[in-house]
Motif scaffolding. Sequence first.
Motif, PDB file in Angstrom:
ATOM      1  N   GLY A 180       0.734  -1.174  -0.019  1.00  0.00           N
ATOM      2  CA  GLY A 180      -0.064   0.117   0.004  1.00  0.00           C
ATOM      3  C   GLY A 180       0.833   1.389  -0.071  1.00  0.00           C
ATOM      4  N   SER A 181       0.020   2.101   0.543  1.00  0.00           N
ATOM      5  CA  SER A 181       0.927   3.722   0.572  1.00  0.00           C
ATOM      6  C   SER A 181       1.901   3.934   1.608  1.00  0.00           C
ATOM      7  CB  SER A 181      -0.395   4.733   0.690  1.00  0.00           C
ATOM      8  OG  SER A 181      -0.976   4.794  -0.579  1.00  0.00           O
ATOM      9  N   LYS A 182       2.945   4.276   1.312  1.00  0.00           N
ATOM     10  CA  LYS A 182       4.204   4.346   2.242  1.00  0.00           C
ATOM     11  C   LYS A 182       5.299   5.068   1.602  1.00  0.00           C
ATOM     12  CE  LYS A 182       6.272  -0.028   0.627  1.00  0.00           C
ATOM     13  NZ  LYS A 182       7.559   0.378   0.331  1.00  0.00           N
TER      14      LYS A 182
ATOM     15  N   THR B 290       5.468   5.270  -2.195  1.00  0.00           N
ATOM     16  CA  THR B 290       4.323   4.872  -3.066  1.00  0.00           C
ATOM     17  C   THR B 290       2.977   5.638  -2.438  1.00  0.00           C
ATOM     18  OG1 THR B 290       5.304   2.925  -3.751  1.00  0.00           O
ATOM     19  CG2 THR B 290       2.836   2.840  -3.904  1.00  0.00           C
ATOM     20  N   ILE B 291       2.118   6.050  -3.708  1.00  0.00           N
ATOM     21  CA  ILE B 291       0.859   6.294  -3.055  1.00  0.00           C
ATOM     22  C   ILE B 291      -0.204   5.505  -3.678  1.00  0.00           C
ATOM     23  CG2 ILE B 291      -1.178   7.994  -3.387  1.00  0.00           C
ATOM     24  CD1 ILE B 291       0.942   9.025  -1.139  1.00  0.00           C
ATOM     25  N   GLU B 292      -0.981   4.456  -2.932  1.00  0.00           N
ATOM     26  CA  GLU B 292      -1.878   3.700  -3.877  1.00  0.00           C
ATOM     27  C   GLU B 292      -3.447   4.125  -3.705  1.00  0.00           C
ATOM     28  OE1 GLU B 292      -3.340  -0.930  -3.063  1.00  0.00           O
ATOM     29  OE2 GLU B 292      -1.277  -0.312  -3.060  1.00  0.00           O
TER      30      GLU B 292
ATOM     31  N   ALA C  14      -1.401   2.439  -8.482  1.00  0.00           N
ATOM     32  CA  ALA C  14      -0.554   3.294  -7.792  1.00  0.00           C
ATOM     33  C   ALA C  14       0.474   4.006  -8.502  1.00  0.00           C
ATOM     34  CB  ALA C  14       0.268   2.198  -6.779  1.00  0.00           C
TER      35      ALA C  14
ATOM     36  N   SER D 281       4.757   5.242  -7.721  1.00  0.00           N
ATOM     37  CA  SER D 281       5.855   5.151  -7.035  1.00  0.00           C
ATOM     38  C   SER D 281       6.919   6.263  -7.613  1.00  0.00           C
ATOM     39  CB  SER D 281       6.568   3.615  -7.213  1.00  0.00           C
ATOM     40  OG  SER D 281       5.729   2.895  -6.316  1.00  0.00           O
TER      41      SER D 281
ATOM     42  N   GLY E 101      -1.071  -1.536  -7.622  1.00  0.00           N
ATOM     43  CA  GLY E 101      -0.617  -1.634  -6.315  1.00  0.00           C
ATOM     44  C   GLY E 101      -0.428  -3.183  -5.774  1.00  0.00           C
TER      45      GLY E 101
ATOM     46  N   ARG F  98       4.435   3.554   7.011  1.00  0.00           N
ATOM     47  CA  ARG F  98       3.033   3.591   6.367  1.00  0.00           C
ATOM     48  C   ARG F  98       2.571   4.916   6.434  1.00  0.00           C
ATOM     49  NH1 ARG F  98      -2.365   2.507   8.187  1.00  0.00           N
ATOM     50  NH2 ARG F  98      -1.639   2.802  10.320  1.00  0.00           N
ATOM     51  N   ILE F  99       1.630   5.060   5.262  1.00  0.00           N
ATOM     52  CA  ILE F  99       1.059   6.513   5.158  1.00  0.00           C
ATOM     53  C   ILE F  99      -0.416   6.290   5.477  1.00  0.00           C
ATOM     54  CG2 ILE F  99      -0.030   7.978   3.478  1.00  0.00           C
ATOM     55  CD1 ILE F  99       2.677   8.046   1.942  1.00  0.00           C
TER      56      ILE F  99
ATOM     57  N   VAL G 182      -2.943  14.314  -0.934  1.00  0.00           N
ATOM     58  CA  VAL G 182      -3.359  13.892  -2.329  1.00  0.00           C
ATOM     59  C   VAL G 182      -4.534  15.100  -2.851  1.00  0.00           C
ATOM     60  CG1 VAL G 182      -4.162  12.205  -3.878  1.00  0.00           C
ATOM     61  CG2 VAL G 182      -2.847  11.601  -2.038  1.00  0.00           C
TER      62      VAL G 182
END
Length: 207
Positions: A23-25, A48-50, A56, A58, A95, A112-113, A136
């Motif tokens: 996932g997003s991190k 990465t934003i999923e 996603a 990266s 993702g 983790r985001i 975002v």
Amino acid sequence: MDELPDLNQFRPFAYDRESTDRGSKIGGAVPKNVEPLYVDVNQKYFGTIEFETGRAVSLFYSFDIYGDDEKLDIISFNNRVLFPSKLIHAVVHQGGMSDSASEIKAEVSCQRIRFEPMQTDRMPESPEQVSPRSKVGGRPFIDNVARVGSAFEELEQSGYRQLFQFDTPDPRREAYIDGFPWDPGWLHAFVRGEHLAEAEFAFVVQQ
């Protein structure tokens, strides 16, 4: 499935102390089957934003954040428009899990985001009043209009919209993150187009 989210609104996010392999991190291992577009010994993975669609984005960069390499010193590239190159670029992908076997490493520690509810940026006369937090979508936060305002104006006039901005962790809310490349400042990623797969990217490192 590949459409961009509504970028007129924004979704704030924070960096958790918890590491993750999906996932997003930021930091950690590169997602599986994802390779940077440029082959370079200095290439590093940022994060990465999923999205909810499962797609996603990266980010990879080759800046030198410690000032050891004059040609790649990040200070030389601050506060101006950067188009995709080995210095910084984005890869759109599906993702999923990370790949601990990847040869591309991260300087920033894995976090983790954690996303928060959707919001709408206020539309003040002063752009400094836009939310400076990581998010975002939404409008880019401008810390110093005289120094960096022209870069954002150039992108807006060329049809780019902000996809996300990464803020340096605020010690009042978040723990210090080792190796954070945009400290002190922000990384802004912009897109032009309606679909991720065909989007044109641009970047501003605001410091």
